[in-house]
Design an enzyme around this catalytic site. Structure first.
Site, mmCIF file in Angstrom:
data_model
loop_
_atom_site.group_PDB
_atom_site.id
_atom_site.type_symbol
_atom_site.label_atom_id
_atom_site.label_comp_id
_atom_site.label_asym_id
_atom_site.label_seq_id
_atom_site.Cartn_x
_atom_site.Cartn_y
_atom_site.Cartn_z
ATOM 1 N N HIS A 106 -37.493 51.180 -42.921
ATOM 2 C CA HIS A 106 -38.083 50.351 -43.989
ATOM 3 C C HIS A 106 -38.417 51.132 -45.269
ATOM 4 O O HIS A 106 -39.478 50.939 -45.870
ATOM 5 C CB HIS A 106 -39.340 49.649 -43.475
ATOM 6 N N HIS A 176 -40.799 40.995 -44.889
ATOM 7 C CA HIS A 176 -41.306 41.225 -43.534
ATOM 8 C C HIS A 176 -42.471 40.284 -43.199
ATOM 9 O O HIS A 176 -43.469 40.713 -42.597
ATOM 10 C CB HIS A 176 -41.724 42.686 -43.395
ATOM 11 N N GLU A 310 -36.269 38.410 -40.643
ATOM 12 C CA GLU A 310 -35.955 39.355 -41.720
ATOM 13 C C GLU A 310 -34.471 39.278 -42.060
ATOM 14 O O GLU A 310 -33.642 39.927 -41.423
ATOM 15 C CB GLU A 310 -36.305 40.777 -41.274
HETATM 16 C C1 BGC Z 1 -38.416 46.644 -36.854
HETATM 17 C C2 BGC Z 1 -39.379 46.971 -35.740
HETATM 18 C C3 BGC Z 1 -40.626 47.513 -36.366
HETATM 19 C C4 BGC Z 1 -41.186 46.456 -37.297
HETATM 20 C C5 BGC Z 1 -42.453 46.884 -37.993
HETATM 21 C C6 BGC Z 1 -39.035 45.573 -37.675
HETATM 22 O O1 BGC Z 1 -38.178 45.200 -38.697
HETATM 23 O O2 BGC Z 1 -37.142 46.305 -36.396
HETATM 24 O O3 BGC Z 1 -38.816 47.873 -34.822
HETATM 25 O O4 BGC Z 1 -41.582 47.860 -35.394
HETATM 26 O O5 BGC Z 1 -40.230 46.091 -38.234
HETATM 27 O O6 BGC Z 1 -42.319 48.091 -38.580
#
Ligand code: BGC
Length: 346
Positions: A106, A176, A310
């Site tokens: 991310h 998110h 997402e």
């Molecule tokens: C990821 C997860 C992660 C979450 C929060 C998601 O997009 O795929 O593995 O724990 O985001 O960070």
């Protein structure tokens, strides 16, 4: 549609964070922070016409800064994982911040979720802008971004992402938001019904990084082609589910261009959320790693109390030639759009 702004608080290093409320003609509203272009609240009518907040969030900036999980945030420069935080582009190896086991997640240690974005308000939309400098978290090129949110009288929340870079780079943007259509803070989301227009998903290893294999959903717990509850198969004896501690996988969406890709609904409130997007994939994440914490208005959130939808390019596309490319060429215009439309069933 009307937009009003208030101060929300200050970051630990003294930056002022504002909260914008976009209200539509029916009184439904969306609250957004300029900190991370974060969706803070989404209040839409249930089957009895009462407003229900369906988006998890926090009451203070300090909680957004202290907690993991990226609640409601815009994610970049690259959503989800890049294996070992390294990639090669035009013969040059780039090293990114590693912040999730051995991998980059991310956007790194300081992703776009923690930027306080420059904001301007138009009569029908909220516009955020930011220039991500060359080298930020290891990425090449100065990337100019604009993120536009609008919320219309049909309770459709549209997120538009545009970007351009002065050199070749990789990009993958998403939002998110943690949705619970029973109401944020009301407990588990595993009883929500989900349908995903996907015939395949990308297999993950134990670190939730794609192996490169694309697996048909048929005969697996990942078959959401007809609606089923999120919880129905979540504990099935399946290695992919074990690797994600539940659903945490990229689904390969049917079709291309702006199209409906998934439908989430609550029998309790009657609220239905239809997701449409221009993107090729969607990470269905059942908030497995949402450790117990305090949420908005004194609620307590737990693992699986929400689901993230997402929309994205596939994770780690830079290492898999069989995935749609996440490379943005110099001066090429990037554009992606996602719309969450809230309706009710009686
Ligand atoms: C990821 C997860 C992660 C979450 C929060 C998601 O997009 O795929 O593995 O724990 O985001 O960070």
């Amino acid at each position: 549609m009307s937009i009003r702004v208030k101060e929300f608080g200050k970051t630990a290093d003294g930056r002022t964070v504002s909260i914008y409320r976009i209200t539509n003609a029916n009184g439904a509203y969306v609250d957004v922070l300029d900190y991370g272009c974060t969706l803070h609240s989404i209040c839409v009518p249930d089957k009895d016409g009462n407003l229900v907040d369906v988006c998890l969030g926090y009451d203070t900036v300090a909680e957004y800064e202290a907690n993991d999980g990226y609640l409601g945030a815009f994610i970049g420069r690259h959503a989800n994982r890049i294996g070992k935080g390294k990639f090669t582009l035009n013969g040059i190896e780039y090293t990114l911040a590693v912040n999730n086991g051995p991998n980059h997640l991310h956007g790194g240690k300081k992703g776009y979720d923690s930027v306080v974005w420059a904001t301007s308000v138009a009569s029908d939309r909220l516009l955020f802008s930011y220039t991500s400098p060359d080298g930020e978290e290891g990425y090449p090129g100065n990337l100019s971004l604009s993120v536009i949110y609008s919320f219309d009288d049909d309770n459709a929340l549209t997120l538009c992402y545009d970007a351009i870079c002065d050199s070749d780079t990789v990009v993958n943007f998403t939002n998110h938001c943690y949705f619970n259509l029973n109401g944020a803070g009301s407990g588990t989301a595993t009883d929500l019904l989900l349908q995903v227009h996907a015939d395949a998903f990308t297999e993950n290893d134990a670190d939730c990084l794609p192996t490169g294999n694309i697996i048909p959903v048929e005969g697996t717990p990942f078959d959401f082609r007809t609606p089923k509850t999120i919880g129905r198969d979540i504990e099935a004896d399946d290695q992919n589910l074990k690797n994600g501690s539940g659903y945490d996988h990229n689904f390969v969406l049917r079709g291309e261009g702006m199209r409906d890709v998934c439908v989430l609904s609550s029998e309790k409130t009657g609220i239905v959320c239809t997701t449409a997007t221009t993107q090729p994939g969607i990470q269905i994440y059942t908030a497995n790693f949402l450790t117990e914490r305090k949420g908005k208005g004194g609620a307590t959130y737990h693992s699986r109390d929400a689901i993230c939808l997402e929309t994205q390019h596939f994770p780690d596309a830079v290492h898999h030639d069989n995935f749609p490319s996440a490379i943005l060429k110099k001066d090429e215009e990037y554009h992606q759009e996602t719309r969450y439309t809230f309706t009710v069933t009686k």
